[in-house]
Design an enzyme around this catalytic site. Structure first.
Site, PDB file in Angstrom:
ATOM      1  N   ARG A  30       0.835  -1.345   0.044  1.00 26.13           N
ATOM      2  CA  ARG A  30       0.179   0.035  -0.062  1.00 26.13           C
ATOM      3  C   ARG A  30       0.785   1.173  -0.055  1.00 26.13           C
ATOM      4  O   ARG A  30       0.253   2.247   0.319  1.00 26.13           O
ATOM      5  CB  ARG A  30      -1.163  -0.057   1.096  1.00 26.13           C
ATOM      6  CG  ARG A  30      -1.839  -1.087   1.160  1.00 26.13           C
ATOM      7  CD  ARG A  30      -3.054  -0.850   2.090  1.00 26.13           C
ATOM      8  NE  ARG A  30      -4.109  -2.112   2.034  1.00 26.13           N
ATOM      9  CZ  ARG A  30      -4.976  -2.378   1.162  1.00 26.13           C
ATOM     10  NH1 ARG A  30      -5.417  -1.193   0.361  1.00 26.13           N
ATOM     11  NH2 ARG A  30      -5.924  -3.264   1.195  1.00 26.13           N
ATOM     12  N   LEU A  31       1.995   1.355  -0.438  1.00 28.23           N
ATOM     13  CA  LEU A  31       3.035   2.304  -0.581  1.00 28.23           C
ATOM     14  C   LEU A  31       2.901   3.059  -2.147  1.00 28.23           C
ATOM     15  O   LEU A  31       3.810   2.951  -2.568  1.00 28.23           O
ATOM     16  CB  LEU A  31       4.292   2.204  -0.287  1.00 28.23           C
ATOM     17  CG  LEU A  31       4.397   1.513   1.172  1.00 28.23           C
ATOM     18  CD1 LEU A  31       6.046   1.309   1.601  1.00 28.23           C
ATOM     19  CD2 LEU A  31       4.260   2.642   2.015  1.00 28.23           C
TER      20      LEU A  31
END
Length: 204
Positions: free
Chosen positions: A183-184
């Site tokens: 989720r970066l």
């Protein structure tokens, strides 16, 4: 199809959001199974209550993003009353998303006529037969309206109804998002400033 890897340098090289959107749309046309031009359209009504639905992008250039509809529909009345909108494209196979916010204006009659003439005859008849967004007693009522207009326009090309036209969303902000591990994600936002665009990277 494996999604193209995007690095910090990929976004940093683009200063023109329209160019970047065009490239991403072209990629989507080669990867999405259905309707790569589908976009969620967000509006608000006279009470400020939000509304959203999926429509199809029918053209874009530096003047904005265009779609067509019945002006007497919920979205038509909302946009005429509150001429601001949000768009969201989500291309799942590419793990990409584009969000657009902007002001709204009707397209010209000439533009609407030109696009209307390209639609299949059945769709042109449907524009006359459908009282979009209003209550429909039963399917038979709609089918009768279609039959009536087919008879009315038999042997001629159905003209464009006065209530059927298009809207152009003129962006003031465009954000590009790409999925990354854990989720970066990569997020880059372009903001319009007097006709010029500034760019900033956002935290995921």
């Amino acid at each position: 199809m494996k999604p193209t890897e995007l690095t910090a340098g990929d976004f940093a090289t683009y200063s023109d959001p329209y160019e970047l959107f065009g490239l991403w749309l072209t990629d989507a046309e080669g990867s999405e199974i259905n309707d790569p031009n589908a976009m969620s359209l967000a509006t608000v009504d006279q009470d400020g209550m939000p509304d959203i639905r999926v429509v199809l992008l029918k053209g874009f250039d530096r003047d904005g993003f265009v779609f067509y509809t019945n002006f007497e529909s919920d979205k038509g009345r909302q946009l005429l009353g509150q001429p601001r909108a949000g768009l969201c494209f989500h291309w799942k196979s590419l793990r990409r998303q584009v969000r657009i916010r902007g002001t709204v204006e009707p397209v010209s009659s000439a533009e609407a006529d030109e696009y209307y003439a390209t639609r299949p005859r059945g769709s042109r008849i449907g524009a006359w037969a459908s009282r979009q967004s209003r209550p429909l007693p039963d399917r038979a009522t709609l089918e009768k309206a279609v039959a009536d207009y087919e008879e009315k326009f038999e042997g001629e090309e159905p003209p464009r109804p006065d209530h059927w036209s298009g809207f152009r969303i003129k962006p003031v902000q465009m954000e590009f998002w790409h999925d990354r591990p854990f989720r970066l994600h990569d997020r880059v936002r372009f903001d319009s400033e007097g006709g010029d665009w500034s760019k900033s990277r956002l935290y995921p």
